[in-house]
Write a protein that holds these residues in place. Structure first.
Motif, PDB file in Angstrom:
ATOM      1  N   VAL A   1       2.303  40.021  64.627  1.00 39.58           N
ATOM      2  CA  VAL A   1       1.312  39.182  65.510  1.00 39.58           C
ATOM      3  C   VAL A   1       1.622  37.637  64.735  1.00 39.58           C
ATOM      4  N   ILE A   2       1.674  37.671  63.665  1.00 35.07           N
ATOM      5  CA  ILE A   2       2.057  36.308  63.036  1.00 35.07           C
ATOM      6  C   ILE A   2       3.159  35.656  63.487  1.00 35.07           C
ATOM      7  N   ALA A   3       4.418  36.561  63.378  1.00 36.22           N
ATOM      8  CA  ALA A   3       5.544  35.921  64.003  1.00 36.22           C
ATOM      9  C   ALA A   3       5.565  35.507  65.480  1.00 36.22           C
ATOM     10  N   LYS A   4       4.638  36.305  66.221  1.00 33.43           N
ATOM     11  CA  LYS A   4       4.641  36.069  67.786  1.00 33.43           C
ATOM     12  C   LYS A   4       3.832  34.906  67.811  1.00 33.43           C
ATOM     13  N   ILE A   5       2.843  34.332  67.060  1.00 29.55           N
ATOM     14  CA  ILE A   5       1.918  33.290  67.190  1.00 29.55           C
ATOM     15  C   ILE A   5       3.028  32.072  67.027  1.00 29.55           C
ATOM     16  N   ARG A   6       3.820  32.225  65.921  1.00 27.34           N
ATOM     17  CA  ARG A   6       4.564  31.050  65.410  1.00 27.34           C
ATOM     18  C   ARG A   6       5.513  30.591  66.259  1.00 27.34           C
ATOM     19  N   GLN A   7       6.163  31.874  66.927  1.00 25.28           N
ATOM     20  CA  GLN A   7       6.947  31.564  67.884  1.00 25.28           C
ATOM     21  C   GLN A   7       6.635  30.842  68.926  1.00 25.28           C
ATOM     22  N   ARG A   8       5.379  31.324  69.365  1.00 25.30           N
ATOM     23  CA  ARG A   8       4.659  30.607  70.660  1.00 25.30           C
ATOM     24  C   ARG A   8       4.599  29.203  70.167  1.00 25.30           C
ATOM     25  N   LEU A   9       3.936  28.620  69.187  1.00 29.67           N
ATOM     26  CA  LEU A   9       3.667  27.603  68.657  1.00 29.67           C
ATOM     27  C   LEU A   9       4.638  26.652  68.265  1.00 29.67           C
ATOM     28  N   ASP A  10       5.671  27.192  67.682  1.00 25.99           N
ATOM     29  CA  ASP A  10       6.790  26.160  67.181  1.00 25.99           C
ATOM     30  C   ASP A  10       7.815  26.045  68.529  1.00 25.99           C
ATOM     31  N   GLY A  11       7.820  27.041  69.399  1.00 23.17           N
ATOM     32  CA  GLY A  11       8.559  26.691  70.758  1.00 23.17           C
ATOM     33  C   GLY A  11      10.183  26.436  70.398  1.00 23.17           C
ATOM     34  N   HIS A  12      10.713  25.590  71.160  1.00 26.32           N
ATOM     35  CA  HIS A  12      12.042  25.324  70.639  1.00 26.32           C
ATOM     36  C   HIS A  12      12.315  23.957  70.570  1.00 26.32           C
ATOM     37  N   ASP A  13      13.300  23.415  69.726  1.00 23.31           N
ATOM     38  CA  ASP A  13      13.570  21.935  69.201  1.00 23.31           C
ATOM     39  C   ASP A  13      13.329  21.073  70.473  1.00 23.31           C
ATOM     40  N   ASN A  14      14.026  21.554  71.604  1.00 26.58           N
ATOM     41  CA  ASN A  14      14.321  20.498  72.788  1.00 26.58           C
ATOM     42  C   ASN A  14      13.041  20.853  73.694  1.00 26.58           C
ATOM     43  N   ASP A  15      11.893  21.383  73.357  1.00 26.95           N
ATOM     44  CA  ASP A  15      11.018  21.764  74.375  1.00 26.95           C
ATOM     45  C   ASP A  15       9.805  20.666  73.822  1.00 26.95           C
ATOM     46  N   ASN A  16       9.467  19.347  74.489  1.00 31.56           N
ATOM     47  CA  ASN A  16       8.460  18.463  73.794  1.00 31.56           C
ATOM     48  C   ASN A  16       7.098  18.717  74.602  1.00 31.56           C
ATOM     49  N   ARG A  17       6.984  19.671  75.293  1.00 34.29           N
ATOM     50  CA  ARG A  17       5.512  19.907  76.157  1.00 34.29           C
ATOM     51  C   ARG A  17       4.661  20.618  74.917  1.00 34.29           C
ATOM     52  N   ALA A  18       3.437  20.120  75.215  1.00 31.16           N
ATOM     53  CA  ALA A  18       2.269  20.559  74.436  1.00 31.16           C
ATOM     54  C   ALA A  18       1.827  22.157  74.980  1.00 31.16           C
ATOM     55  N   VAL A  19       1.608  23.025  74.152  1.00 27.58           N
ATOM     56  CA  VAL A  19       1.348  24.348  74.738  1.00 27.58           C
ATOM     57  C   VAL A  19      -0.024  24.870  73.844  1.00 27.58           C
ATOM     58  N   VAL A  20      -0.695  25.402  74.644  1.00 29.79           N
ATOM     59  CA  VAL A  20      -1.894  26.135  74.282  1.00 29.79           C
ATOM     60  C   VAL A  20      -1.684  27.590  74.243  1.00 29.79           C
ATOM     61  N   CYS A  21      -1.864  28.080  73.005  1.00 33.99           N
ATOM     62  CA  CYS A  21      -1.595  29.633  72.886  1.00 33.99           C
ATOM     63  C   CYS A  21      -3.185  30.295  72.816  1.00 33.99           C
ATOM     64  N   TRP A  22      -3.520  30.991  73.692  1.00 32.35           N
ATOM     65  CA  TRP A  22      -4.711  31.917  73.471  1.00 32.35           C
ATOM     66  C   TRP A  22      -4.667  33.260  72.880  1.00 32.35           C
ATOM     67  N   LEU A  23      -5.134  33.297  71.859  1.00 27.92           N
ATOM     68  CA  LEU A  23      -5.236  34.692  71.029  1.00 27.92           C
ATOM     69  C   LEU A  23      -6.377  35.615  71.376  1.00 27.92           C
ATOM     70  N   ASN A  24      -6.354  36.614  71.907  1.00 30.75           N
ATOM     71  CA  ASN A  24      -7.703  37.240  72.311  1.00 30.75           C
ATOM     72  C   ASN A  24      -7.688  38.620  72.079  1.00 30.75           C
ATOM     73  N   GLY A  25      -8.836  39.130  71.988  1.00 32.94           N
ATOM     74  CA  GLY A  25      -9.206  40.633  71.661  1.00 32.94           C
ATOM     75  C   GLY A  25     -10.649  41.082  71.470  1.00 32.94           C
ATOM     76  N   PRO A  26     -11.046  42.429  71.436  1.00 29.78           N
ATOM     77  CA  PRO A  26     -12.334  42.542  71.313  1.00 29.78           C
ATOM     78  C   PRO A  26     -12.797  42.251  69.851  1.00 29.78           C
ATOM     79  N   ALA A  27     -14.065  42.509  69.735  1.00 24.92           N
ATOM     80  CA  ALA A  27     -14.901  42.195  68.507  1.00 24.92           C
ATOM     81  C   ALA A  27     -14.266  43.042  67.550  1.00 24.92           C
ATOM     82  N   GLY A  28     -14.067  42.471  66.246  1.00 26.87           N
ATOM     83  CA  GLY A  28     -13.487  43.202  65.213  1.00 26.87           C
ATOM     84  C   GLY A  28     -11.947  43.275  65.114  1.00 26.87           C
ATOM     85  N   TYR A  29     -11.323  42.732  65.867  1.00 26.85           N
ATOM     86  CA  TYR A  29      -9.689  43.025  65.966  1.00 26.85           C
ATOM     87  C   TYR A  29      -8.908  41.933  64.908  1.00 26.85           C
ATOM     88  N   GLY A  30      -9.801  41.183  64.339  1.00 25.13           N
ATOM     89  CA  GLY A  30      -9.146  40.314  63.296  1.00 25.13           C
ATOM     90  C   GLY A  30      -8.694  39.014  63.844  1.00 25.13           C
TER      91      GLY A  30
END
Length: 581
Positions: free
Chosen positions: A71-100
């Motif tokens: 999960v951490i790797a996937k979040i970081r991949q989404r936030l870091d993006g590519h070096d040539n991608d200047n677009r701002a990104v919103v990453c939404w991590l969702n899940g039920p109560a208690g999923y961390g």
């Protein structure tokens, strides 16, 4: 003339008014306010919520080493993006109560902070005072940005000097976000570099983490804030950072993330990640600690403990819920005979967080004091200490501690009586305040609010008559008894017995008659010093309208009209208190 001499001249004055830079004058029994507030530093101006950031003190959950790696790797991949991608990104991590979700958000924030890439963070928490209000989000983030972005501090201070209303919630969220966060970053960037493109690419790799959108009490405002972020990320304005948001999938949040504006939104759903191995590792680590801490009792219990068979049974019960795993560990570890407690839980048929909460609560005494304490913790505006609870509820410290020890597997009881009592997980509040889930353990929020209003008024009645109420408990009671009454009578079909209604009427009349000036002066002092933004008259008017539509006595409605009139005649400075009534 020295300030002490000036104070001496006013010692016995009555009805005195002072202009200029005076902030608050307590003269006799009257309080008069005139003139501008004194200048303050960035921190005092913004009043950040220090316990809402990733650096907050106390119990902070973070991922165990070696867990949640996918999960951490996937979040970081989404936030870091590519070096040539200047677009701002919103990453939404969702899940039920208690999923961390909060644990992951904390871990991600700490990772980026260690790399010098975190601009700021905010962790919403329901029932935790200012941490549950969106009005404190932008000032808290702005304060962190003033520390993490060189040069931003002066730009933020300049913006506030030019537009003081930025510190108030009267301006739109979009405008405050633009002036206090986006513009200081971009203006600072343009001053530091002539190569806007390279700096833009660098800034887009900066991160903001906002956890628990569903924990925010202001649902409509939160939905609007999501709208603003999505608009910014799609190019209507410009968002100079990447942002991680976490929440449950609640309707007001889901609708915004499903809108056409969510062009650059990355969704990550925790249900799609297998957490079984991570929970197994968490179980092993924590049960090993329990074994070592109780080795004299458990030295004849063979290792590994629990057995492989029992561990599989625990994993089947936990599913993907880290909250279940953590609560179960607290139940077992808090018992004098942990191995027996574990076997009892395995044999009980407990399956899921609700049934585990039922198991814990079934062993409590449910005395009058226990119900008072538990109900109060569930609805207080903020997490409070044992000392605070004992004073407000007129109980001994040891009584509060003894009652709370029955629930120590789900409620964190600090070793220091002055530290806040906290829920290990906010899902306990959800469980207890939803009757279909908690059944016989249900805590009725409106009734609890009325009980708490009575305790607040009783506490004020016992305070000595002075110019101001003093102490944390008296201040809470002073500011929040109207709030609790308002929430108590919001449900139309609420049944309130005559004894409770009579108590409210008597206590409010007593407050106005004997300590009305003290009550109002205390409110005035805190508003004027910017320690509290509280529109008491506004609360009174809202309460008056609510009471008129509720099944309450005409006498109580009449009393609140007297309260409103009492407030009106004591407003001295129209410039500062235009929103008071």
């Amino acid at each position: 003339m020295e300030s002490s001499s000036r104070a001496a001249l006013l010692q016995h004055a009555n009805g005195t008014t002072i202009s200029g830079r005076a902030q608050l004058i307590a003269a006799g029994r009257d309080v008069v306010l005139h003139g501008p507030l004194p200048a303050a530093g960035t921190s005092n101006l913004l009043r950040p919520v220090s316990n809402a950031t990733h650096t907050r003190a106390g119990h902070v959950a973070r991922c165990d080493p070696g867990t949640r790696l996918e999960v951490i790797a996937k979040i970081r991949q989404r936030l870091d993006g590519h070096d040539n991608d200047n677009r701002a990104v919103v990453c939404w991590l969702n899940g039920p109560a208690g999923y961390g979700k909060s644990t992951l958000a904390q871990t991600i924030a700490e990772c980026y902070a260690a790399e010098g890439r975190l601009l700021g963070s905010f962790f919403f928490l329901r029932g935790a005072g200012e941490r549950s209000r969106i009005s404190r989000l932008i000032p808290t983030l702005a304060h962190q940005i003033s520390l993490t972005v060189p040069g931003a501090k002066l730009l933020i201070e300049s913006a506030i000097e030019d537009e003081p209303a930025l510190l108030e919630s009267t301006l739109s969220l979009a405008h405050r976000l633009q002036r206090l966060i986006i513009e200081p970053i971009w203006l600072n960037t343009s001053q530091l570099s002539s190569s806007s493109r390279s700096v833009s690419r660098s800034l887009n790799k900066k991160i903001v983490v906002i956890d628990g959108l569903d924990e925010c009490d202001d649902k409509a405002q939160m939905a609007h804030f999501i709208d603003i972020l999505l608009s910014a990320s799609s190019g209507e304005t410009h968002l100079p950072f990447q942002i991680l948001l976490t929440s449950r999938v609640e309707e007001h949040i889901r609708k915004k993330f499903d809108s056409s504006k969510a062009r650059f939104l990355h969704r990550l759903e925790l249900q799609n990640f297998d957490a079984r191995w991570d929970i197994q590792r968490h179980f092993r680590r924590e049960f090993d600690c329990i074994y070592d801490q109780n080795w004299r009792i458990m030295q004849r219990i063979p290792k590994p403990w629990p057995s492989a068979r029992d561990l599989v049974a625990l994993l089947n019960k936990a599913g993907s819920s880290f909250a279940f795993a953590t609560t179960l560990i607290q139940c077992v570890g808090g018992d004098r005979m942990p191995h027996q407690a574990l076997q009892k839980l395995l044999a009980s048929g407990v399956n899921g967080l609700d049934s585990l909460y039922e198991q814990v609560l079934s062993s409590a005494s449910w005395t009058e004091h226990f119900c008072q304490i538990l109900g109060t913790i569930m609805i207080l505006e903020d997490n409070k200490s044992v000392s605070f609870l004992s004073s407000l509820l007129s109980l001994q410290h040891e009584e509060v501690i003894c009652e709370l020890l029955q629930t120590q597997s789900v409620i964190k009881i600090p070793g220091d009586d002055n530290e806040p009592v906290m829920l290990y997980h906010t899902s306990l509040r959800d469980f207890l305040t939803i009757k279909s889930r908690s059944k016989q353990y249900f805590i009725d929020p409106p009734l609890q609010h009325l009980h708490l209003a009575i305790h607040c008024l009783k506490h004020l009645a016992e305070c000595p008559s002075k110019d101001f109420f003093e102490g944390d408990v008296a201040h809470y009671a002073c500011f929040n008894w109207p709030h609790h009454i308002l929430l108590g009578f919001q449900r139309q079909q609420l049944y309130v017995d005559e004894t409770m209604m009579s108590s409210l009427e008597t206590l409010i009349e007593k407050l106005l008659t004997f300590q009305g000036n003290t009550w109002y002066n205390t409110i005035l002092r805190f508003i004027s010093s910017q320690l509290l933004q509280f529109s008491n008259g506004h609360h009174m008017l809202n309460m008056y309208k609510t009471l008129q539509g509720s099944i309450v006595t005409q006498n109580l409605i009449k009393i609140f009209q007297q309260v409103i009139d009492f407030c009106k005649v004591r407003v001295y400075n129209q410039d500062i208190f235009t929103n008071l009534l």
